[in-house]
Write an enzyme that holds these catalytic residues in place. Sequence first.
Site, short mmCIF file in Angstrom:
data_model
loop_
_atom_site.label_atom_id
_atom_site.label_comp_id
_atom_site.label_asym_id
_atom_site.label_seq_id
_atom_site.Cartn_x
_atom_site.Cartn_y
_atom_site.Cartn_z
N TYR A 135 0.82 -1.22 0.00
CA TYR A 135 0.00 0.00 0.00
C TYR A 135 0.85 1.26 0.00
CZ TYR A 135 -4.37 -2.33 -0.26
OH TYR A 135 -5.42 -3.06 -0.76
N ARG A 191 1.69 1.75 -3.56
CA ARG A 191 0.55 2.30 -4.31
C ARG A 191 0.29 3.76 -3.93
NH1 ARG A 191 -4.56 -1.57 -4.47
NH2 ARG A 191 -5.21 -0.09 -6.06
N HIS A 197 -15.21 1.18 -2.72
CA HIS A 197 -14.12 0.35 -2.21
C HIS A 197 -13.18 1.09 -1.26
CE1 HIS A 197 -14.73 -2.53 -5.89
NE2 HIS A 197 -15.62 -2.71 -4.93
N ALA A 202 -11.09 6.72 -22.28
CA ALA A 202 -11.99 7.61 -21.55
C ALA A 202 -11.54 9.07 -21.69
CB ALA A 202 -12.04 7.20 -20.08
P1 OAD Z 1 -10.24 -3.70 -14.19
O1 OAD Z 1 -8.77 -3.62 -14.25
O2 OAD Z 1 -10.89 -4.99 -13.94
O3 OAD Z 1 -10.82 -3.14 -15.56
C1 OAD Z 1 -10.34 -1.97 -16.16
C2 OAD Z 1 -11.20 -1.67 -17.35
O4 OAD Z 1 -10.80 -0.42 -17.88
C3 OAD Z 1 -11.08 -2.69 -18.48
O5 OAD Z 1 -12.38 -3.03 -18.92
C4 OAD Z 1 -10.31 -1.94 -19.57
O6 OAD Z 1 -10.71 -2.32 -20.87
C5 OAD Z 1 -10.70 -0.51 -19.29
N1 OAD Z 1 -9.72 0.51 -19.69
C6 OAD Z 1 -8.36 0.47 -19.60
N2 OAD Z 1 -7.81 1.62 -19.99
C7 OAD Z 1 -8.85 2.43 -20.36
C8 OAD Z 1 -8.94 3.77 -20.85
N3 OAD Z 1 -7.86 4.53 -21.04
N4 OAD Z 1 -10.18 4.27 -21.10
C9 OAD Z 1 -11.29 3.51 -20.92
N5 OAD Z 1 -11.26 2.26 -20.45
C10 OAD Z 1 -10.07 1.72 -20.17
O7 OAD Z 1 -10.73 -2.58 -13.14
P2 OAD Z 1 -12.11 -2.44 -12.37
O8 OAD Z 1 -13.24 -2.87 -13.22
O9 OAD Z 1 -12.16 -1.08 -11.80
O10 OAD Z 1 -11.45 -3.86 -6.20
O11 OAD Z 1 -11.91 -3.46 -11.20
C11 OAD Z 1 -12.87 -3.56 -10.21
C12 OAD Z 1 -12.26 -3.89 -8.89
O12 OAD Z 1 -11.39 -5.00 -9.01
C13 OAD Z 1 -11.37 -2.83 -8.31
O13 OAD Z 1 -12.08 -1.77 -7.70
C14 OAD Z 1 -10.59 -3.60 -7.30
C15 OAD Z 1 -10.31 -4.89 -8.05
O14 OAD Z 1 -10.39 -6.01 -7.30
C16 OAD Z 1 -10.96 -3.84 -4.96
O15 OAD Z 1 -9.80 -3.54 -4.73
C17 OAD Z 1 -11.93 -4.22 -3.91
#
Ligand code: OAD
Length: 240
Positions: free
Chosen positions: A67, A70, A119, A231
């Site tokens: 952490y 990060r 989260h 994005a």
């Molecule tokens: P992920 O890493 O699972 O997904 C990231 C998403 O962002 C993917 O669908 C990519 O295609 C997309 N992506 C990457 N770069 C991008 C960009 N420049 N513009 C648009 N989209 C882009 O992340 P999360 O879905 O946030 O939880 O993951 C959910 C949770 O999983 C997190 O909050 C974390 C982890 O476990 C905890 O820590 C509890």
Amino acid sequence: MYNEIEKTREILLNTKKLTVLSGAGISAESGIPTFRGADGLWQKYNVTQLATPEAFKKDPKLVWDFYNWRRGLISKAKCNLAHKALVKLEQKISDFCLITQNIDDLHRKAGNKNIIELHGNIWWIRCTKCDFLKEDRRIPLPFPPLCPKCQSLLRPHVVWFGEALDPDILALAIKEIKTTEILLVVGTSATVQPAASLIWIAKENGAFLIEVNSEPSEATPIMDISLRGKAGEILPQLCE
Ligand code: OAD
Ligand code: ZN
């Protein structure tokens, strides 16, 4: 694509209630690795083994090292054009709520006000025993960080694998989701529950669903509009 963007902008700017659900992808262009992408955090660290109550019990130093790493990374990150676009949308739409899975605080840094952090937040720490909770931005935190009230070990105020979300925060998010006209889903793979289920709850309650993601996600099949791309490039065009 241009027409899709025009159309989406029209829909967005004419709504009375917009809810946004963001994930790690929105911070990717700020240099914060996502969880599941090609250069996602997973590739370098086994987060499933680090971000758990079991790991913290076994080796709190290792988890705090992770952490602190990060925190260092996030402290240097600047909010990007996607974060800034969401600030514009909040200013334009009277009933706006931003639900995020991110713990990096970049939405607040950008200037959004009505934020629900599902989260937690990496800059907050809390006691493992009592109700002590405070913001602490030191990097690294001295180890072991101890509770000033009861001397127990402090931990990051984030949700770990295998842990439940704060029920009040989840309830607040569900309330927004059930009453929203539009749900804009940005940069999430929609794989982690219960956060991802919010998208399906919105759908069941009649919301219009828009996704902005560089890749298809688990939620793409139920979207009304899917905008494929970064994005930081797409969101600014949606709120011009
Ligand atoms: P992920 O890493 O699972 O997904 C990231 C998403 O962002 C993917 O669908 C990519 O295609 C997309 N992506 C990457 N770069 C991008 C960009 N420049 N513009 C648009 N989209 C882009 O992340 P999360 O879905 O946030 O939880 O993951 C959910 C949770 O999983 C997190 O909050 C974390 C982890 O476990 C905890 O820590 C509890
Ligand atoms: Zn305590």
